[in-house]
Write an enzyme that holds these catalytic residues in place. Structure first.
Site, PDB file in Angstrom:
ATOM      1  N   HIS A   2      -9.943 124.610  38.189  1.00 46.27           N
ATOM      2  CA  HIS A   2     -10.302 125.332  36.959  1.00 46.27           C
ATOM      3  C   HIS A   2      -9.208 125.142  35.923  1.00 46.27           C
ATOM      4  CE1 HIS A   2     -13.614 127.498  38.848  1.00 46.27           C
ATOM      5  NE2 HIS A   2     -12.831 127.612  39.907  1.00 46.27           N
ATOM      6  N   THR A  60      -0.952 118.374  48.449  1.00 45.10           N
ATOM      7  CA  THR A  60      -0.970 118.424  46.990  1.00 45.10           C
ATOM      8  C   THR A  60      -0.736 117.065  46.352  1.00 45.10           C
ATOM      9  OG1 THR A  60       1.390 118.918  46.912  1.00 45.10           O
ATOM     10  CG2 THR A  60      -0.129 120.810  46.976  1.00 45.10           C
ATOM     11  N   LYS A  61      -0.253 116.089  47.149  1.00 42.51           N
ATOM     12  CA  LYS A  61       0.016 114.745  46.619  1.00 42.51           C
ATOM     13  C   LYS A  61      -0.503 113.717  47.603  1.00 42.51           C
ATOM     14  CE  LYS A  61       4.554 114.064  48.635  1.00 42.51           C
ATOM     15  NZ  LYS A  61       5.823 113.444  48.478  1.00 42.51           N
ATOM     16  N   LYS A  98       6.304 112.415  60.635  1.00 41.04           N
ATOM     17  CA  LYS A  98       6.373 111.345  61.630  1.00 41.04           C
ATOM     18  C   LYS A  98       5.629 110.126  61.121  1.00 41.04           C
ATOM     19  CE  LYS A  98       5.207 110.259  66.422  1.00 41.04           C
ATOM     20  NZ  LYS A  98       4.628 110.741  67.668  1.00 41.04           N
TER      21      LYS A  98
END
Length: 178
Positions: free
Chosen positions: A97, A144-145, A163
């Site tokens: 949003h 988030t990335k 890992k």
């Protein structure tokens, strides 16, 4: 009834042998009668929610939403590759949003999840993320990335690599599935 008749029924209707008939009966009731997740073209758990299923592309052996409580909002598009598993209560959210106007949606790139990935219980993947092949997302992680290179285990909030996986072993496994 002969021993092969249940297998013939499963093959005729494209039912997976690892899922119980109760799963398919419940799916039929919720998708076809109650119209919950009615636009989804594959069987999903009755507690899962999938918005904009027409904007989801999925690979072979991938059934997003077959685990309990999965939430997928594919408004901006979601691609999930071959043989990728989503654990219970996974969230995949391809839209956000506007921070000021909560009624407005922010355009984002689609989410792209590679082949042979595994998203653990309660993991969340946010808009625009790209996960390369053989990316394992730990339970409860917030992605988030992007981790486009793949061949890794990620965990945490925000998710980071914990890992690296052996690429040769992963590719050998993938070749054995072909």
């Amino acid at each position: 009834m002969s021993n092969d008749q249940p297998n013939m029924i499963r093959r005729a209707f494209g039912l997976r042998k690892e899922m119980s008939m109760g799963f398919y009966i419940t799916d039929f009731i919720f998708r076809k009668i109650f119209r919950q997740n009615a636009g989804v073209k594959w069987a999903v758990h009755h507690t899962s929610t999938i918005h904009c299923p027409e904007k989801i592309t999925r690979g072979r052996g991938t059934y997003p939403g077959d685990s309990p409580g999965v939430y997928i909002n594919a408004t901006n598009g979601v691609h999930i590759g071959d043989y990728t598993n989503l654990g219970p209560h996974v969230g995949i959210v391809s839209v956000n949003h506007d921070p000021i106007d909560n009624d407005a949606r922010v355009p984002e790139s689609p989410i792209d999840i590679g082949n042979y990935c595994w998203l653990g219980m309660n993991a969340v993947v946010l808009p625009g993320v790209v996960l390369g092949d053989f990316t394992i997302v730990g339970a409860g992680a917030v992605v988030t990335k992007s981790f486009a290179e793949g061949y890794c285990v990620i965990a945490g909030n925000p998710a980071t690599i914990i890992k690296q996986l052996n690429k040769t072993e992963c590719e050998s496994f993938a070749a054995s599935k072909s």
